[in-house]
Design a protein around this motif. Sequence first.
Motif, PDB file in Angstrom:
ATOM      1  N   PRO A   1      -3.926  -3.679  -0.538  1.00  0.00           N
ATOM      2  CA  PRO A   1      -3.475  -2.316  -0.899  1.00  0.00           C
ATOM      3  C   PRO A   1      -2.573  -2.051  -1.814  1.00  0.00           C
ATOM      4  O   PRO A   1      -2.400  -1.281  -2.442  1.00  0.00           O
ATOM      5  CB  PRO A   1      -3.375  -2.022   0.677  1.00  0.00           C
ATOM      6  CG  PRO A   1      -4.020  -3.006   1.576  1.00  0.00           C
ATOM      7  CD  PRO A   1      -3.979  -4.230   0.816  1.00  0.00           C
ATOM      8  N   TYR A   2      -1.444  -3.135  -1.787  1.00  0.00           N
ATOM      9  CA  TYR A   2      -0.297  -2.733  -2.665  1.00  0.00           C
ATOM     10  C   TYR A   2      -0.901  -2.804  -4.247  1.00  0.00           C
ATOM     11  O   TYR A   2      -0.351  -1.965  -4.718  1.00  0.00           O
ATOM     12  CB  TYR A   2       0.784  -3.907  -2.201  1.00  0.00           C
ATOM     13  CG  TYR A   2       2.174  -3.603  -3.295  1.00  0.00           C
ATOM     14  CD1 TYR A   2       2.633  -2.523  -3.117  1.00  0.00           C
ATOM     15  CD2 TYR A   2       2.463  -4.835  -4.045  1.00  0.00           C
ATOM     16  CE1 TYR A   2       3.833  -2.568  -4.032  1.00  0.00           C
ATOM     17  CE2 TYR A   2       3.587  -4.377  -4.837  1.00  0.00           C
ATOM     18  CZ  TYR A   2       4.181  -3.223  -4.865  1.00  0.00           C
ATOM     19  OH  TYR A   2       5.370  -3.081  -5.660  1.00  0.00           O
TER      20      TYR A   2
ATOM     21  N   ARG B   1       3.132  -3.112   5.654  1.00  0.00           N
ATOM     22  CA  ARG B   1       2.748  -2.272   6.736  1.00  0.00           C
ATOM     23  C   ARG B   1       3.278  -0.982   6.692  1.00  0.00           C
ATOM     24  O   ARG B   1       2.418  -0.052   6.719  1.00  0.00           O
ATOM     25  CB  ARG B   1       2.683  -3.199   8.156  1.00  0.00           C
ATOM     26  CG  ARG B   1       1.919  -2.524   9.179  1.00  0.00           C
ATOM     27  CD  ARG B   1       2.507  -1.711  10.142  1.00  0.00           C
ATOM     28  NE  ARG B   1       3.847  -2.323  10.400  1.00  0.00           N
ATOM     29  CZ  ARG B   1       5.104  -1.813  11.069  1.00  0.00           C
ATOM     30  NH1 ARG B   1       5.182  -0.497  10.822  1.00  0.00           N
ATOM     31  NH2 ARG B   1       6.025  -2.470  11.287  1.00  0.00           N
TER      32      ARG B   1
ATOM     33  N   CYS C   1       1.437   1.168   4.146  1.00  0.00           N
ATOM     34  CA  CYS C   1       0.274   0.854   3.941  1.00  0.00           C
ATOM     35  C   CYS C   1      -0.786   1.917   4.653  1.00  0.00           C
ATOM     36  O   CYS C   1      -0.494   2.061   5.934  1.00  0.00           O
ATOM     37  CB  CYS C   1      -0.235  -0.421   4.384  1.00  0.00           C
ATOM     38  SG  CYS C   1      -1.890  -1.096   4.162  1.00  0.00           S
TER      39      CYS C   1
ATOM     40  N   CYS D   1      -3.642 -10.262   2.891  1.00  0.00           N
ATOM     41  CA  CYS D   1      -3.930  -9.087   3.632  1.00  0.00           C
ATOM     42  C   CYS D   1      -4.945  -9.379   4.925  1.00  0.00           C
ATOM     43  O   CYS D   1      -5.773 -10.120   4.480  1.00  0.00           O
ATOM     44  CB  CYS D   1      -4.664  -8.036   2.640  1.00  0.00           C
ATOM     45  SG  CYS D   1      -4.969  -6.545   3.641  1.00  0.00           S
TER      46      CYS D   1
END
Lengths: 393, 346
Positions: free
Chosen positions: B251-252, B291, B294, B320
């Motif tokens: 996600p990053y 987290r 996120c 992840c």
Amino acid sequence: MLAYITRRLVYGLVTLLALSIIVFTLLQLSGGGPLDRLKLNPRMAPYIQALTEQWGLDQPLYKQYWTWLRNYVSPCTSTDPQGCTSSFGLKNAIPIIMLVLAIAATAFVVYSVKNHWRGALVLLVWFVAILFAFRNMSIAFNWGISFQGAGPVWDLVFSRVGATFRLGFTALLLALMVGIPLGIYQAIRQYSFFDQLGTTAAFVAFSTPIFVIALALQILLALKLEQWTGVKLFYVTGMNNPGYGEMSFLQQIADTLQHLTLPALSIALISLAGYSRFQRASMLDVLHSDYLRTAKAKGLPRRRIIVKHALRNALIPIVTLVSLDVAFIIGGAIITESIFGWPGIGRLYIVAIGTVDYPVVMSIVMIIGIGIVIMNIVADILYGVMDPRVRYD
Amino acid sequence: MTEPLLKVEDLRTYFATEEGVVRAVDGISFEMRRGERRGVVGESGSGKSVTAMSIMGLIEPPAGDIVTGRIVFDGQNLLELSEDEMQSIRGGRIAMIFQDPMTALNPVYTIGDQLMETIVLHQKVSKAEAREIAIQALRDVQIPNAEHRLNDYPHQFSGGMRQRVMIAMGLSCSPDLLIADEPTTALDVTTQAQIMDLMLHLAEDRGTAVMLITHDLGVVAGFCDTVQVMYAGGIVESGTIDDIYHNPQHPYTWGLLGSMTRLDDATQHRLHSISGAPPSLIKLPEGCRFRPRCQFATDICRQVLPVLRPVGNPGQMAACHRSEELDLKALSVDGEVGAAASEVTS
């Protein structure tokens, strides 16, 4: 470059003129006059009027100032063979020569890159030339006659310059030779035990008044040392013992050092504390700079990084500091000279202020002023020699 | 497969501060082939530069220390070498270029002096030979009138020119690995493009492996073969340019791609930003470090620190827990991330 120096000299003259006016005015405002002490003596009464006229104290202030200024810049015309003849002895210049040699040697080592050492050599030749010019100086200025009957001010001041220089430059040399390496070492070993010790010692030395240090040194190194060992190693007063003229050369050197050590050490202790702090800070700045990281990333040995890349940059601000300190040496060390009975300018100055001896006070203030103006220019030129980014046009 | 040029295994570099231990690099592992151009991407404080400094052996105790790990360069563990041995590698076999060319050169020595210093040191040649090599190195980075500019001081060069000099210095000893730490961040955009172009050609011609540290995904796209994305001292994703831009698994990475500006973007949508700030490296959060920021975080993210594992395309890795279930490629932050990426890499 020449245009730059000329411009700076012109500015310097304006500054000196302003300085003389301010000091002259302040002397008038400070209350009391040169004749006040004589007036207390009833037997002097008939002479007061004559002296007032002779010294021009009845004239309006601007005329008095004008007389002083005209005399100050005109050559001595005294017919008295004893008047205005003093010059600067070479012997007193020894610490200066050593200092210049030390600086030139350092410069030679630090700038071992081509061309730079020539600059250092030129500088050295220049200094020596000035020294010899000084020694054989036949020109003297008419700085007036001391109001306290001590003779021509020119002679008065120049008979003291040698002593002051001997003390001042020896102290400076000591302070630089110990203070600079100390600061460098402290910066390299930041936060080590030695660094902390040096920092503490520097703060103690820096915050102790000079008269405490001077007296402590007299008690410890002269009085107590002689009591414990029975050997008289240092003297606490004067520049030489009586009978100096009859001593052998080696005895003369020993005698001079025995007198010089304690007062020079007193001054040196305080200024070396200052230098070590300044050098440490300047070195730390450079050690944390990007170009030092580049030098490390190139794979250079640590010694080379420190000597070639760090030290060369870290010495630049010190040059300015030392140049200005040289200017202040000319004014003498008032307290130290008084404690050690040192016949220098500082003592002449403090006595002249006490007795409201206008011509002497004015002359000494102006000497300090001239010294500062010249050393400022010298500092700027040296800065340009050391830092290629600085250009004078 | 041949042995990698550089193999970093579980590298941990910590800094002791008064507030506590800063875990600047916390257990990263990666490999670089000979001639590989690898982008190291991440925001400030993600451990990119510290990784580079660790490889160069420029982390100085007591302030910072490499706690564990191995840095194997051409079969040698650099962490076991003595300072003397390390000096012959630094600048010779691994060279480094820094962020700010304005301050990276010593102001009181000439360019030639600083260039020749490295050459004489590592190549054991005479001064005259070093001068010739230095002139050639300046010509290679397209500095006109090289034999005269050699006698100039750094302040007589512009920023871009100084960075060229740094590149010349870095490449003058034909290193196997060049680490470029944000080499163009301090330069204006036109100069940036020229410098990157120049580095690309020089590295390709010589087969030099380059580790390019940057926070600019656009620069990476044009320059690198592979990318590793770092976050809070760890690698969160690595893979080829294609993998990362077209098929992000973390996600990053996905968020970073969405926050890129694009000149060719016709739809005038608002730039995405990843909300929040990176965690303190002294008090890292439990579980996944990303987290708190996120939007896909679940319970497992709160409890277990995800490890870097193969996911997505062959050779691609991400750290992840939810890579498989999230189809980040299809999701767009608020537009067409996938399409944007394809434009960049083409």
